[in-house]
Design an enzyme around this catalytic site. Structure first.
Site, PDB file in Angstrom:
ATOM      1  N   HIS A  20       0.953  -0.857  -0.059  1.00 11.36           N
ATOM      2  CA  HIS A  20       0.019  -0.080   0.003  1.00 11.36           C
ATOM      3  C   HIS A  20       0.861   1.188   0.043  1.00 11.36           C
ATOM      4  O   HIS A  20       1.836   1.670   0.558  1.00 11.36           O
ATOM      5  CB  HIS A  20      -0.952   0.120   1.332  1.00 11.36           C
ATOM      6  CG  HIS A  20      -1.889   1.232   1.444  1.00 11.36           C
ATOM      7  ND1 HIS A  20      -2.267   1.584   2.095  1.00 11.36           N
ATOM      8  CD2 HIS A  20      -2.509   1.669   0.249  1.00 11.36           C
ATOM      9  CE1 HIS A  20      -2.941   2.727   2.130  1.00 11.36           C
ATOM     10  NE2 HIS A  20      -3.402   2.583   0.797  1.00 11.36           N
ATOM     11  N   ASP A  28       7.306   5.108 -21.009  1.00 16.21           N
ATOM     12  CA  ASP A  28       7.715   5.150 -22.447  1.00 16.21           C
ATOM     13  C   ASP A  28       9.307   4.819 -22.421  1.00 16.21           C
ATOM     14  O   ASP A  28       9.816   4.760 -21.439  1.00 16.21           O
ATOM     15  CB  ASP A  28       7.282   6.141 -23.250  1.00 16.21           C
ATOM     16  CG  ASP A  28       7.989   7.650 -22.868  1.00 16.21           C
ATOM     17  OD1 ASP A  28       9.245   7.739 -22.430  1.00 16.21           O
ATOM     18  OD2 ASP A  28       7.149   8.590 -23.127  1.00 16.21           O
ATOM     19  N   HIS A  93       5.757  18.051 -16.636  1.00  9.42           N
ATOM     20  CA  HIS A  93       6.795  16.798 -17.070  1.00  9.42           C
ATOM     21  C   HIS A  93       7.675  16.565 -16.066  1.00  9.42           C
ATOM     22  O   HIS A  93       8.231  15.577 -15.564  1.00  9.42           O
ATOM     23  CB  HIS A  93       6.781  16.675 -18.280  1.00  9.42           C
ATOM     24  CG  HIS A  93       7.742  15.384 -18.800  1.00  9.42           C
ATOM     25  ND1 HIS A  93       7.029  14.203 -18.597  1.00  9.42           N
ATOM     26  CD2 HIS A  93       9.059  15.265 -19.402  1.00  9.42           C
ATOM     27  CE1 HIS A  93       8.114  13.316 -19.163  1.00  9.42           C
ATOM     28  NE2 HIS A  93       9.187  13.919 -19.475  1.00  9.42           N
ATOM     29  N   TYR A 115       5.691  11.383 -23.914  1.00 11.20           N
ATOM     30  CA  TYR A 115       4.752  11.648 -22.542  1.00 11.20           C
ATOM     31  C   TYR A 115       3.741  10.403 -22.147  1.00 11.20           C
ATOM     32  O   TYR A 115       2.709  10.427 -21.603  1.00 11.20           O
ATOM     33  CB  TYR A 115       3.748  12.833 -22.325  1.00 11.20           C
ATOM     34  CG  TYR A 115       4.589  14.245 -22.698  1.00 11.20           C
ATOM     35  CD1 TYR A 115       5.636  14.641 -21.892  1.00 11.20           C
ATOM     36  CD2 TYR A 115       4.460  14.725 -23.965  1.00 11.20           C
ATOM     37  CE1 TYR A 115       6.339  15.748 -22.142  1.00 11.20           C
ATOM     38  CE2 TYR A 115       5.254  16.004 -24.205  1.00 11.20           C
ATOM     39  CZ  TYR A 115       6.260  16.316 -23.459  1.00 11.20           C
ATOM     40  OH  TYR A 115       7.028  17.584 -23.641  1.00 11.20           O
ATOM     41  N   ALA A 116       4.040   9.314 -22.496  1.00 16.03           N
ATOM     42  CA  ALA A 116       3.416   7.882 -22.353  1.00 16.03           C
ATOM     43  C   ALA A 116       3.838   7.498 -21.051  1.00 16.03           C
ATOM     44  O   ALA A 116       4.608   6.539 -21.100  1.00 16.03           O
ATOM     45  CB  ALA A 116       3.550   7.106 -23.466  1.00 16.03           C
ATOM     46  N   ASN A 117       3.717   8.276 -19.890  1.00 14.02           N
ATOM     47  CA  ASN A 117       4.046   7.638 -18.608  1.00 14.02           C
ATOM     48  C   ASN A 117       2.879   8.054 -17.686  1.00 14.02           C
ATOM     49  O   ASN A 117       2.325   9.114 -17.625  1.00 14.02           O
ATOM     50  CB  ASN A 117       5.414   8.779 -18.325  1.00 14.02           C
ATOM     51  CG  ASN A 117       6.355   8.781 -19.479  1.00 14.02           C
ATOM     52  OD1 ASN A 117       7.002   7.817 -19.708  1.00 14.02           O
ATOM     53  ND2 ASN A 117       6.495  10.091 -19.990  1.00 14.02           N
TER      54      ASN A 117
END
Length: 126
Positions: A20, A28, A93, A115-117
């Site tokens: 938790h 990316d 970012h 920006y595929a994060n």
């Protein structure tokens, strides 16, 4: 041998060790990987495996109570995260890169779109 779910032994084992509040960065191929977190690098070729494929697989096995992504995603790849998170927090970012240093696990995909994060925060199943 497992017959379903994540078959990659390194990723399956790393997910099993999470608790938790732990952070998991699914990123990316171009995201700078901070020193410290455990890294499972799935990148094979540009676009393989895709961010969407990896994210779907991780979300199928992980309880997530929160997620953070770069606000720059809005102009480029917002569709990658639509429908996955009720309250997606968006930060610059540069801030996402800072936050990723506190992640326990980084899963690097072959995604070649900017920006595929997403930084996931683990929840509990009860």
């Amino acid at each position: 041998m497992k017959k379903a779910g994540i078959l990659n032994r390194h990723l399956a084992g790393a997910i099993a060790e999470l608790g938790h509040g732990d952070g998991v960065l699914v990123c990316d191929a171009g995201m700078p990987i901070p020193a410290g977190p455990r890294v499972v690098d799935l990148a094979f070729r540009a676009g393989v495996p895709s961010f969407a494929e990896v994210l779907d697989g991780v979300l199928a096995e992980l309880v997530v109570e929160g997620a953070t992504a770069a606000q720059e995603l809005r102009g480029t790849n917002r569709a990658l995260l639509e429908g996955h998170f009720e309250d997606l927090e968006l930060v610059p970012h540069e801030r996402l890169k800072e936050l990723s240093a506190g992640a326990r696990l980084v899963v690097r995909t072959g995604e070649a779109r900017p920006y595929a994060n997403v930084l996931l925060r683990c929840g509990v199943f009860f």
